[in-house]
Design an enzyme around this catalytic site. Structure first.
Site, PDB file in Angstrom:
ATOM      1  N   ASN A   9      29.853  42.778  44.601  1.00 23.66           N
ATOM      2  CA  ASN A   9      30.353  43.011  45.963  1.00 23.66           C
ATOM      3  C   ASN A   9      30.711  44.488  46.046  1.00 23.66           C
ATOM      4  O   ASN A   9      31.749  44.907  45.540  1.00 23.66           O
ATOM      5  CB  ASN A   9      31.593  42.118  46.195  1.00 23.66           C
ATOM      6  CG  ASN A   9      32.304  42.444  47.499  1.00 23.66           C
ATOM      7  OD1 ASN A   9      31.773  43.153  48.349  1.00 23.66           O
ATOM      8  ND2 ASN A   9      33.513  41.926  47.639  1.00 23.66           N
ATOM      9  N   TRP A  10      29.820  45.262  46.668  1.00 26.37           N
ATOM     10  CA  TRP A  10      30.022  46.720  46.695  1.00 26.37           C
ATOM     11  C   TRP A  10      31.091  47.149  47.702  1.00 26.37           C
ATOM     12  O   TRP A  10      31.440  48.311  47.759  1.00 26.37           O
ATOM     13  CB  TRP A  10      28.713  47.423  47.021  1.00 26.37           C
ATOM     14  CG  TRP A  10      27.704  47.403  45.906  1.00 26.37           C
ATOM     15  CD1 TRP A  10      27.839  46.829  44.676  1.00 26.37           C
ATOM     16  CD2 TRP A  10      26.403  47.998  45.925  1.00 26.37           C
ATOM     17  NE1 TRP A  10      26.699  47.025  43.930  1.00 26.37           N
ATOM     18  CE2 TRP A  10      25.804  47.741  44.674  1.00 26.37           C
ATOM     19  CE3 TRP A  10      25.663  48.725  46.872  1.00 26.37           C
ATOM     20  CZ2 TRP A  10      24.526  48.185  44.349  1.00 26.37           C
ATOM     21  CZ3 TRP A  10      24.389  49.162  46.550  1.00 26.37           C
ATOM     22  CH2 TRP A  10      23.823  48.887  45.309  1.00 26.37           C
ATOM     23  N   LYS A  11      31.552  46.216  48.528  1.00 27.91           N
ATOM     24  CA  LYS A  11      32.534  46.530  49.581  1.00 27.91           C
ATOM     25  C   LYS A  11      32.022  47.715  50.422  1.00 27.91           C
ATOM     26  O   LYS A  11      30.811  47.878  50.544  1.00 27.91           O
ATOM     27  CB  LYS A  11      33.913  46.781  48.958  1.00 27.91           C
ATOM     28  CG  LYS A  11      34.303  45.649  47.994  1.00 27.91           C
ATOM     29  CD  LYS A  11      35.748  45.601  47.638  1.00 27.91           C
ATOM     30  CE  LYS A  11      35.986  44.414  46.699  1.00 27.91           C
ATOM     31  NZ  LYS A  11      37.382  44.181  46.388  1.00 27.91           N
ATOM     32  N   HIS A  90      36.127  36.557  52.467  1.00 26.77           N
ATOM     33  CA  HIS A  90      36.762  37.367  51.420  1.00 26.77           C
ATOM     34  C   HIS A  90      38.213  37.653  51.829  1.00 26.77           C
ATOM     35  O   HIS A  90      38.508  37.815  53.008  1.00 26.77           O
ATOM     36  CB  HIS A  90      35.984  38.674  51.241  1.00 26.77           C
ATOM     37  CG  HIS A  90      36.426  39.446  50.039  1.00 26.77           C
ATOM     38  ND1 HIS A  90      37.559  40.232  50.041  1.00 26.77           N
ATOM     39  CD2 HIS A  90      35.917  39.526  48.784  1.00 26.77           C
ATOM     40  CE1 HIS A  90      37.716  40.760  48.836  1.00 26.77           C
ATOM     41  NE2 HIS A  90      36.732  40.351  48.052  1.00 26.77           N
ATOM     42  N   GLU A  92      39.938  40.236  51.749  1.00 25.20           N
ATOM     43  CA  GLU A  92      40.109  41.464  52.537  1.00 25.20           C
ATOM     44  C   GLU A  92      39.799  41.202  54.004  1.00 25.20           C
ATOM     45  O   GLU A  92      40.426  41.764  54.900  1.00 25.20           O
ATOM     46  CB  GLU A  92      39.228  42.587  51.952  1.00 25.20           C
ATOM     47  CG  GLU A  92      39.813  43.104  50.639  1.00 25.20           C
ATOM     48  CD  GLU A  92      38.818  43.670  49.652  1.00 25.20           C
ATOM     49  OE1 GLU A  92      37.670  43.965  50.022  1.00 25.20           O
ATOM     50  OE2 GLU A  92      39.192  43.798  48.459  1.00 25.20           O
ATOM     51  N   GLU A 158      38.931  33.574  44.022  1.00 26.61           N
ATOM     52  CA  GLU A 158      39.414  34.942  43.861  1.00 26.61           C
ATOM     53  C   GLU A 158      40.919  34.999  44.145  1.00 26.61           C
ATOM     54  O   GLU A 158      41.330  35.118  45.306  1.00 26.61           O
ATOM     55  CB  GLU A 158      38.687  35.879  44.831  1.00 26.61           C
ATOM     56  CG  GLU A 158      37.195  35.950  44.607  1.00 26.61           C
ATOM     57  CD  GLU A 158      36.633  37.291  45.057  1.00 26.61           C
ATOM     58  OE1 GLU A 158      35.982  37.947  44.241  1.00 26.61           O
ATOM     59  OE2 GLU A 158      36.865  37.682  46.213  1.00 26.61           O
ATOM     60  N   GLY A 164      41.091  43.945  42.427  1.00 21.73           N
ATOM     61  CA  GLY A 164      41.294  45.387  42.351  1.00 21.73           C
ATOM     62  C   GLY A 164      42.565  45.819  41.639  1.00 21.73           C
ATOM     63  O   GLY A 164      42.942  46.984  41.691  1.00 21.73           O
ATOM     64  N   SER A 200      39.125  41.439  39.316  1.00 17.55           N
ATOM     65  CA  SER A 200      39.218  42.251  38.088  1.00 17.55           C
ATOM     66  C   SER A 200      38.362  41.709  36.947  1.00 17.55           C
ATOM     67  O   SER A 200      38.734  41.839  35.777  1.00 17.55           O
ATOM     68  CB  SER A 200      40.682  42.403  37.652  1.00 17.55           C
ATOM     69  OG  SER A 200      41.405  43.098  38.642  1.00 17.55           O
ATOM     70  N   GLY A 221      33.741  43.253  42.058  1.00 19.02           N
ATOM     71  CA  GLY A 221      33.898  44.392  42.957  1.00 19.02           C
ATOM     72  C   GLY A 221      33.743  45.693  42.192  1.00 19.02           C
ATOM     73  O   GLY A 221      32.636  46.169  41.939  1.00 19.02           O
ATOM     74  N   GLY A 222      34.861  46.274  41.788  1.00 15.54           N
ATOM     75  CA  GLY A 222      34.877  47.603  41.145  1.00 15.54           C
ATOM     76  C   GLY A 222      33.825  47.796  40.062  1.00 15.54           C
ATOM     77  O   GLY A 222      33.095  48.801  40.071  1.00 15.54           O
TER      78      GLY A 222
END
Ligand code: PGA
Length: 241
Positions: A9-11, A90, A92, A158, A164, A200, A221-222
């Site tokens: 997930n590159w956001k 998600h 966010e 999640e 994150g 994470s 993500g990251g």
């Protein structure tokens, strides 16, 4: 077990050139399903830059087909751009854009109607985890987000507090929670969903987390923005297959 699904997930990161260069550095193999979810503007270019062993998805979409919805992108549009999956709900989107379970339910229905595979995100806050409300929160999210839906969806567990932050639940907590989700969906919707872990998940903990029996893959993500780290997670998943 079916193949692990390792999803990036590159956001809101990566322009077109950066997306193409990152996706070109990903090393996939046929033991693992690899999915990349770039920003919507880059789905088409990423799809055209990769070979068929990597799938492309969107991070969000709107449930209406078309019309006066300024700024929104429909499931039909992301499908025509090359997406096969879509991340829905998600945390966010729930927190920053106030998405409700009711809206998420409409989005899941629309994604399915457009032959997309939805990845429904659910998860608890730290307060909810600490006060033992995790299962109640997750069952409410599942019940409301999947209301009236018989088709199978993928679920991403999640925990909000793990996204994150570098924090993760213990292996026991992940195992228990994934089992709870699978049983709850089985009891109420009559199938055992694929359940991804997200929050994470990195190259350094992938071995431990992906080895947990009811973990069917990861939403990352990251670490999906750094090819060496993402490739390492793919490699670990293929060795565990
Ligand atoms: P993270 O994000 O891997 O950076 O914690 C996961 C996600 O938000 O899907």
């Amino acid at each position: 077990m079916s193949k692990y699904l390792i999803a990036g997930n590159w956001k809101m990161n990566m322009d077109i050139d950066e997306s193409i260069s990152l996706v070109n550095s990903i090393i996939s193999n046929d033991k693992v399903e690899v999915l990349i979810c770039p920003p919507s503007t880059n789905i088409y270019s990423v799809k055209n830059a990769i070979n068929n062993s990597i799938k492309v998805g969107a991070q969000n979409s709107y449930y209406q087909e078309n019309g006066a919805f300024t700024g929104e992108v429909s499931n039909q549009m992301i499908r025509s751009a090359g997406a096969e999956y879509v991340i829905i709900g998600h945390s966010e989107r729930r927190e920053i854009f106030n998405e409700s379970n009711d809206l998420i339910n409409k989005k899941v229905k629309s994604a399915l109607a457009n032959q997309l595979i939805p990845i429904l995100c659910i998860g608890e806050s730290l307060d909810e985890r600490k006060s033992d409300q995790t299962n109640d929160v997750l069952s409410k999210q599942i019940t409301e987000c999947l209301d009236g839906i018989n088709n199978e969806v993928i679920i991403a567990y999640e925990p909000i507090w793990a996204i994150g932050t570098g924090l993760t639940p213990t292996s026991e907590q992940i195992e228990e929670t994934h089992k709870f989700i699978k049983n709850y969906v089985n009891d109420n919707f009559s199938y055992q969903p694929k359940v991804l872990y997200g929050g994470s998940l990195k190259d350094t903990n992938a071995q431990e987390i992906l080895s947990i029996n009811p973990v069917d893959g990861g939403l990352i993500g990251g670490a999906s923005l750094v090819s060496d780290k993402f490739n390492k997670i793919i490699q670990i998943a293929s060795e565990l297959s």
